[in-house]
Scaffold this active site. Structure first.
Site, PDB file in Angstrom:
ATOM      1  N   LYS A  13      35.536  34.086  39.641  1.00  0.00           N
ATOM      2  CA  LYS A  13      35.476  35.422  39.296  1.00  0.00           C
ATOM      3  C   LYS A  13      35.844  36.189  41.196  1.00  0.00           C
ATOM      4  O   LYS A  13      35.101  35.209  41.625  1.00  0.00           O
ATOM      5  CB  LYS A  13      35.106  36.245  38.951  1.00  0.00           C
ATOM      6  CG  LYS A  13      35.333  37.753  39.064  1.00  0.00           C
ATOM      7  CD  LYS A  13      34.756  38.799  40.080  1.00  0.00           C
ATOM      8  CE  LYS A  13      33.408  39.601  40.800  1.00  0.00           C
ATOM      9  NZ  LYS A  13      33.026  39.757  42.041  1.00  0.00           N
ATOM     10  N   ASP A  58      30.429  43.365  35.580  1.00  0.00           N
ATOM     11  CA  ASP A  58      31.572  42.544  35.304  1.00  0.00           C
ATOM     12  C   ASP A  58      32.636  41.440  34.551  1.00  0.00           C
ATOM     13  O   ASP A  58      33.373  41.141  34.833  1.00  0.00           O
ATOM     14  CB  ASP A  58      31.514  41.700  36.451  1.00  0.00           C
ATOM     15  CG  ASP A  58      31.875  42.186  38.049  1.00  0.00           C
ATOM     16  OD1 ASP A  58      32.334  43.089  37.911  1.00  0.00           O
ATOM     17  OD2 ASP A  58      31.658  41.119  38.978  1.00  0.00           O
TER      18      ASP A  58
END
Ligand code: C5P
Length: 300
Positions: free
Chosen positions: A23, A150
């Site tokens: 990510k 997240d």
């Protein structure tokens, strides 16, 4: 012989494999702080075509084994977020957690590029396939949020703007194919330490709805991103001065349009004009700093 129902016989699933893409936060503004200490963010998440991998074998377990270059930094014990994801989803949907998991840890740990969150999200995606659960089932979203700020974005695995603590997601223009180089200097940074070291006020949200004529053009992206920043960079730099060197080295090669830290660091990314330039830069940086983790990649 039983009459033929016309449907193929159900075959037992032996193993399910899911990628856990790295990510990136293409920008990250800290816009406020909640009473519980969590920070409010305005960020653009993107994902790369490199990452960890998780394999799920139904039957035995719950268990987790970890291999790969960063296995020693990601212990297989109960603190591992992949194992927590399995136990939490099993409980939420009332299934026995009988799954043996194998994680190949290819991404550096405590590095600002997803790590445990990406792995946990990959476990949730894999379990949805294994247990035939719709990924939009609200229980999946609740479990993802409970595992970390997240994890919902990693569950989505596609470019998205995030508000709230990083968990209120809306689609962003496609980042597919953008050439990047990821560089980590081998310094682990714990996210809470970086947030704690942050000083100063808050930033305005800076979400953009530019509809690029050509979203696959890295120059359009670089122009939009240059007007934004990662607000955690000064705090991360204070804890890990090596980040300054990473950013300087990334900015140097021909074809680099923008260099920035991701998440709470210490991994930084460079956005490049094209893949040839990204590959050449990655080779040159790896040759200059053999101890660093350096990877060319394409965004998803
Ligand atoms: O949610 P997650 O476990 O990934 O967050 C780790 C830590 O990072 C939190 O405990 C908090 O200290 C900090 N954090 C924050 N604001 C966010 C996300 C994380 O302060 N939006």
């Amino acid at each position: 012989m039983p009459p033929n129902s016309g449907r193929p016989a159900a075959t037992a699933v032996s193993v399910i494999e899911e990628p856990a893409p790295a990510k990136l936060n293409l920008y990250l503004h800290v816009t406020g702080r909640r009473p519980d200490g969590y920070h409010l963010l305005d960020s653009l998440f993107a994902f790369a075509d490199i990452g960890d991998r998780i394999r799920l074998r139904p039957g035995e377990g719950p268990s987790l084994s970890v291999d790969g270059p960063f296995a020693s930094a990601a212990p297989a014990g109960p603190d591992n977020l992949a194992l927590k994801a399995l136990l939490a989803l099993a409980e939420a949907v009332g299934r026995p957690p009988g799954v043996a998991m194998e994680l190949t840890k290819a991404l550096p740990v405590a590095a600002g590029i997803g790590g445990g969150s990406a792995d946990a999200a990959a476990v949730l995606r894999g379990l949805c396939r294994l247990w035939d659960i719709d990924r939009r089932d609200p229980r999946i979203r609740t479990v993802a949020g409970s595992l970390g700020a997240d994890v919902p974005a990693c569950l989505l695995g596609a470019a998205c703007f995030a508000a709230g603590i990083g968990d209120e997601l809306t689609p962003a223009p496609s980042t597919a194919g953008l050439p990047v180089v990821l560089v980590n200097p081998g310094v682990a940074l714990a996210t809470p330490d970086v947030f704690r070291a942050r000083t100063g006020g808050f930033s305005a949200a800076a979400r953009f709805d530019d509809r690029f004529d050509n979203p696959s053009d890295p120059r359009g992206w670089a122009a939009a991103l240059r007007a934004r920043r990662n607000d955690l960079t000064p705090a991360a730099l204070a804890l890990a001065p090596e980040i300054g060197e990473v950013l300087a080295i990334l900015e140097d090669p021909e074809g680099c349009l923008l260099a920035r830290m991701s998440g709470s660091g210490a991994t930084c990314f460079g956005l490049f004009e094209d893949h040839a330039a990204a590959r050449a830069a990655a080779e040159a940086i790896a040759a200059r700093r053999p101890g660093w983790w350096v990877r060319p990649a394409r965004l998803l």
